[in-house]
Design a protein around this motif. Structure first.
Motif, mmCIF file in Angstrom:
data_model
loop_
_atom_site.group_PDB
_atom_site.id
_atom_site.type_symbol
_atom_site.label_atom_id
_atom_site.label_comp_id
_atom_site.label_asym_id
_atom_site.label_seq_id
_atom_site.Cartn_x
_atom_site.Cartn_y
_atom_site.Cartn_z
ATOM 1 N N ILE A 235 -13.484 16.669 60.498
ATOM 2 C CA ILE A 235 -13.886 15.604 61.418
ATOM 3 C C ILE A 235 -14.656 16.217 62.577
ATOM 4 C CG2 ILE A 235 -13.108 13.825 63.023
ATOM 5 C CD1 ILE A 235 -12.728 13.090 60.089
ATOM 6 N N ARG A 236 -15.887 15.743 62.772
ATOM 7 C CA ARG A 236 -16.673 16.162 63.938
ATOM 8 C C ARG A 236 -16.441 15.157 65.062
ATOM 9 N NH1 ARG A 236 -20.972 14.169 65.728
ATOM 10 N NH2 ARG A 236 -21.815 13.320 63.777
ATOM 11 N N ALA A 237 -15.810 15.617 66.139
ATOM 12 C CA ALA A 237 -15.466 14.755 67.274
ATOM 13 C C ALA A 237 -16.093 15.311 68.547
ATOM 14 C CB ALA A 237 -13.939 14.656 67.418
ATOM 15 N N THR A 238 -17.412 15.458 68.518
ATOM 16 C CA THR A 238 -18.123 16.137 69.599
ATOM 17 C C THR A 238 -18.890 15.195 70.518
ATOM 18 O OG1 THR A 238 -19.844 16.565 67.941
ATOM 19 C CG2 THR A 238 -18.325 18.350 68.427
ATOM 20 N N GLU A 239 -19.042 13.925 70.173
ATOM 21 C CA GLU A 239 -19.653 12.877 70.997
ATOM 22 C C GLU A 239 -20.915 13.372 71.703
ATOM 23 O OE1 GLU A 239 -19.992 9.044 72.482
ATOM 24 O OE2 GLU A 239 -19.682 10.570 73.996
ATOM 25 N N GLY A 240 -20.924 13.470 73.045
ATOM 26 C CA GLY A 240 -22.127 13.847 73.771
ATOM 27 C C GLY A 240 -22.610 15.257 73.514
ATOM 28 N N TYR A 241 -21.760 16.108 72.933
ATOM 29 C CA TYR A 241 -22.137 17.492 72.654
ATOM 30 C C TYR A 241 -22.625 17.679 71.215
ATOM 31 C CZ TYR A 241 -19.963 18.620 77.095
ATOM 32 O OH TYR A 241 -19.663 18.681 78.430
ATOM 33 N N THR A 242 -22.777 16.582 70.480
ATOM 34 C CA THR A 242 -23.164 16.662 69.078
ATOM 35 C C THR A 242 -24.492 17.387 68.885
ATOM 36 O OG1 THR A 242 -21.946 14.640 68.548
ATOM 37 C CG2 THR A 242 -23.698 15.280 67.030
ATOM 38 N N ALA A 243 -25.455 17.129 69.769
ATOM 39 C CA ALA A 243 -26.788 17.718 69.606
ATOM 40 C C ALA A 243 -26.778 19.237 69.716
ATOM 41 C CB ALA A 243 -27.745 17.131 70.639
ATOM 42 N N SER A 244 -25.712 19.823 70.262
ATOM 43 C CA SER A 244 -25.644 21.281 70.394
ATOM 44 C C SER A 244 -25.218 21.952 69.094
ATOM 45 C CB SER A 244 -24.669 21.666 71.518
ATOM 46 O OG SER A 244 -23.343 21.249 71.192
ATOM 47 N N LEU A 245 -24.795 21.171 68.097
ATOM 48 C CA LEU A 245 -24.389 21.736 66.816
ATOM 49 C C LEU A 245 -25.607 21.942 65.918
ATOM 50 C CD1 LEU A 245 -21.218 19.576 66.054
ATOM 51 C CD2 LEU A 245 -21.283 21.930 66.891
#
Length: 460
Positions: A235-245
């Motif tokens: 599960i990816r639960a990164t919300e606002g930090y998603t673009a850094s992945l």
């Protein structure tokens, strides 16, 4: 001098930043790996453990649990529905949208139930939300919002409109001509909530690994700078930090929001302001602001400031711009001139996730075992709880009412590449601020055409 950064005032209010948990000690295998130890990841782990106690679950977090928006937000626990209902209906049905909105409303009671049963003291205070109108155009928009909500079968006991006199009886906002009142909401100290969640999740048997940077994700494994985790479900639960992945740069826009908090106000000033019910306070300008009276009798006021940094860049541990601090102080003085001589104690900022269609979503692919949730557009305190419940059902392959909601596996759009993305976001907010100024000058019931253009161009 105003303290700037240090993640947020909410952590300072708790005595400072928490000590780090250990990093991932090397390769390991678990049933479920969750990326991100904010509200979404923690709620997902909590509901998974409650439903299936034997599951082995690991959460990997780049910094510490609550480092991101979960420990920096405005503390609005509302269960509110902000997004375009028609868009959800296109991928589902009218009945599905009504069910989604009903489920979101239930999150306020659910979060309070868990905090009370598990002994989490997060300064939660049940209250109302007041969205104040200070111009005729703002009041007309609130009437439209109310009419739209009634058309979508929102219960009448959930919200109502009030006039200038009733608004003044509650909070003496300068030039207020009325407000939209939302019942059944609560104020919360967000860092206390996220730290408490992390503790109860650990007690339930979930491993949280901090200081662990994710470098890749594929079916069956998550690679980090500390080792590889093999897991059937991810599960990816990164919300606002998603673009850094890696590979996620256009999935979610990292929208900036900033907050300032005053020094504690004396009783004399509170007598002048009112605000005795501890209501959540916003206004109906296009630029938007959000505020709470904290448990320590301060005013915390938030707004967009610089809305977006080129290339989805992230702030430096919460430090915001001086012009943003001045802007938020001016908003406080515009709404509440009674506090003109009160100093600001702390300012900070953070990012929230915005999808291209401005609608929150939950995704899960049974074939790969990979899921995600986010795009809360600033309403994550309550929405993340419903997302966690839904992700738990999806991971466990349960066919429930939650997994049928129209925000699950909706068609996805990606954001434009730079510099179009930067130009679009800054152009949108420039038009909104111009529209607010025009509406204040002309004071007619019509919403400025500039705001309508901004909505059309941005897809809001």
């Amino acid at each position: 001098m105003t303290r700037n950064g240090d993640i947020s005032f909410w952590h300072t209010d708790m005595g400072g930043l928490p000590p780090y948990r250990p990093a991932l000690p090397g390769d390991r295998t678990v049933d479920v790996c969750i990326i991100g130890a904010g509200y979404t990841g923690l709620w997902t782990a909590w509901y998974l453990k409650k439903a299936a106690p034997d599951l082995s679950i690991a959460i990997v977090e780049r910094d510490f649990a609550g480092f991101g928006a979960s420990g920096r937000n405005g503390g609005w626990l509302t269960g509110a529905f902000y997004w375009n209902r028609d868009r959800y209906a296109k991928s589902g049905s009218r009945e599905g949208v009504i069910a989604l909105e009903r489920a979101l409303r239930s999150t306020v009671d659910e979060i309070i139930r868990v905090t009370e049963s598990e002994g989490i003291d997060a300064d939660i205070h049940r209250t109302d939300e007041l969205i104040a109108a200070c111009t005729s155009a703002q009041m007309a928009r609130l009437r439209d919002d109310y009419a739209t909500a009634m058309d979508w079968e929102v219960p009448q006991e959930r919200m109502h409109l009030i006039g200038a006199s009733d608004m003044t009886d509650r909070i003496r906002v300068q030039n207020a001509v009325g407000a939209l009142v939302l019942h059944g909401v609560a104020r919360v100290q967000p860092a206390k909530l996220v730290r408490g969640l992390a503790q109860i999740v650990e007690r339930a048997g979930v491993s949280i690994y901090e200081q662990t940077k994710v470098t890749g994700m594929s079916k069956g494994q998550v690679t980090t700078d500390r080792g590889t985790i093999r897991a059937e479900k991810i599960i990816r639960a990164t919300e606002g930090y998603t673009a850094s992945l890696p590979g996620q740069g256009r999935d979610m826009l990292a929208m900036n929001s900033s907050i300032v908090v005053t020094e504690p106000l004396p009783d004399l000033i509170w007598d002048q302001i009112g605000w005795q019910g501890g209501e959540l306070l916003g206004d109906a300008v296009h630029g938007y602001c959000y505020a709470q009276r904290t448990a320590g009798n301060r005013i915390a006021m938030g707004g967009r400031g610089v809305p977006y940094r080129f290339g989805n860049a992230i702030d430096d541990r919460g430090q915001t711009q001086q012009k943003t601090i001045a802007m938020l102080q001016a908003i406080i003085h515009r709404l509440l001139p009674q506090v003109a001589d009160i100093k600001l104690d702390h300012a900070w900022c953070g990012v929230l996730g915005v999808p291209r269609d401005w609608c929150a979503r939950v995704d899960y692919d049974p074939a790969s075992g990979i899921g995600s949730a986010g795009g809360y557009v600033g309403l994550g305190v309550s929405t993340s709880n419903l997302a966690g419940q839904t992700l738990a059902d999806l991971v466990l392959e349960r066919d429930t009412e939650l997994t049928k909601l129209p925000w699950v596996n909706r068609p996805k759009r990606t954001w434009e590449p730079e510099p179009l993305r930067w130009l679009g976001v800054h152009g949108m907010y420039h038009l909104y601020h111009m529209a607010d100024r025009r509406e204040a000058q002309r004071d007619t019931p019509q919403t400025s055409r500039l705001a309508r253009i901004a909505n059309y161009l941005s897809g809001r």
